[in-house]
Design an enzyme around this catalytic site. Sequence first.
Site, PDB file in Angstrom:
ATOM      1  CG  ASN A  10      45.688  22.448 -29.709  1.00 44.46           C
ATOM      2  OD1 ASN A  10      46.526  22.983 -28.979  1.00 44.46           O
ATOM      3  ND2 ASN A  10      45.446  22.856 -30.951  1.00 44.46           N
ATOM      4  CD1 TRP A  11      44.199  21.960 -23.236  1.00 39.10           C
ATOM      5  CD2 TRP A  11      45.845  22.239 -21.743  1.00 39.10           C
ATOM      6  NE1 TRP A  11      43.997  21.062 -22.217  1.00 39.10           N
ATOM      7  CE2 TRP A  11      44.990  21.217 -21.284  1.00 39.10           C
ATOM      8  CE3 TRP A  11      46.953  22.588 -20.968  1.00 39.10           C
ATOM      9  CZ2 TRP A  11      45.214  20.536 -20.078  1.00 39.10           C
ATOM     10  CZ3 TRP A  11      47.185  21.925 -19.771  1.00 39.10           C
ATOM     11  CH2 TRP A  11      46.310  20.913 -19.338  1.00 39.10           C
ATOM     12  CE  LYS A  12      42.844  25.403 -30.885  1.00 40.09           C
ATOM     13  NZ  LYS A  12      41.881  25.854 -31.887  1.00 40.09           N
ATOM     14  CG  HIS A  93      46.408  23.586 -35.147  1.00 39.95           C
ATOM     15  ND1 HIS A  93      45.744  24.762 -35.405  1.00 39.95           N
ATOM     16  CD2 HIS A  93      45.561  22.798 -34.445  1.00 39.95           C
ATOM     17  CE1 HIS A  93      44.526  24.688 -34.863  1.00 39.95           C
ATOM     18  NE2 HIS A  93      44.396  23.511 -34.273  1.00 39.95           N
ATOM     19  CD  GLU A  95      44.221  27.755 -33.897  1.00 43.20           C
ATOM     20  OE1 GLU A  95      45.006  27.485 -32.969  1.00 43.20           O
ATOM     21  OE2 GLU A  95      42.987  27.543 -33.820  1.00 43.20           O
ATOM     22  CD  GLU A 165      42.255  20.171 -35.427  1.00 43.17           C
ATOM     23  OE1 GLU A 165      41.677  19.974 -34.359  1.00 43.17           O
ATOM     24  OE2 GLU A 165      43.160  21.027 -35.574  1.00 43.17           O
ATOM     25  N   GLY A 171      36.722  26.354 -33.518  1.00 43.65           N
ATOM     26  CA  GLY A 171      36.383  27.503 -32.672  1.00 43.65           C
ATOM     27  C   GLY A 171      35.107  28.209 -33.090  1.00 43.65           C
ATOM     28  CB  SER A 208      32.977  22.894 -33.082  1.00 43.72           C
ATOM     29  OG  SER A 208      33.366  24.229 -33.352  1.00 43.72           O
ATOM     30  N   GLY A 229      39.707  21.434 -28.868  1.00 40.82           N
ATOM     31  CA  GLY A 229      40.263  22.720 -28.469  1.00 40.82           C
ATOM     32  C   GLY A 229      39.543  23.238 -27.240  1.00 40.82           C
ATOM     33  N   GLY A 230      38.594  24.135 -27.458  1.00 42.53           N
ATOM     34  CA  GLY A 230      37.916  24.835 -26.366  1.00 42.53           C
ATOM     35  C   GLY A 230      37.393  23.922 -25.253  1.00 42.53           C
TER      36      GLY A 230
END
Length: 251
Positions: A10-12, A93, A95, A165, A171, A208, A229-230
């Site tokens: 997921n590149w956000k 999600h 967010e 999640e 994150g 993470s 993610g990251g």
Amino acid sequence: MAREYFIAGNWKMFKTADESRQFVQELARSFAPVAGLTVAVFPPFTALASVQGLDPRVHIGAQNMFYEAQGAFTGEISPRMLQGLAEYVLLGHSERREIFHESDRDVNRKLLAALGAGLKPVLCVGETLPERESGQTLEKVLRQLEHGLAGVAGGDWPNVTVAYEPIWAIGTGRNATPGQAQEVHGAIARWLAGKAPGIPVKVLYGGSVKPDNSLELLSQADISGVLVGGASLNVESFSAIIQCGLTLLGA
Ligand code: 13P
């Protein structure tokens, strides 16, 4: 039953269209296709067109969508607009839920609209730190599943994926331990077995996920993939995570 793994990035709100295209090309070169492994990336809407048809090894998903087919909804993207651009769509999600105030009902409407449009939804669920610390994790997650997946027709279950999640792990560099994750994944698997008996609905862990914790997470009985993610923003770290899936598949 043989194991299968779904490794998703997921590149956000990262990467332009050009950066996305280059990334997918490099990523595809970094691993060999193997039965049982699905790799997908979820670029921003503005990059979906640029990553079309680059390589069948890398599946494409969108990060969100609205539930209406069209209309006066400034700034929104409909399921129909994603057809041909995305195979999957992330929904609910944390967010979206926390920053943009999406409710369980909104998420459910989106999920049913996605299935109706032939898209494969990835429903995200997860608890906050206070919810975990007060022992409400399973209650929260099962409630999000109950609401988010309400009304899914029998034949649509094979197109559904769930992502657990924990919000406190997103994150933060603090992943759920494999044991903590498995406990929730086990409960999700039991819930799914009651709703869709015999259908192997995939349940991804996210929060993470890094190259150095993915092998152990993916080894858990009820974890069928990861939503990264990251660490999915960099070809080297994302392909190292894919490699963990390949190792567990014996490839
Ligand atoms: P991080 O891997 O950066 O914690 O993000 C997880 C996530 O939100 C994936 O959807």
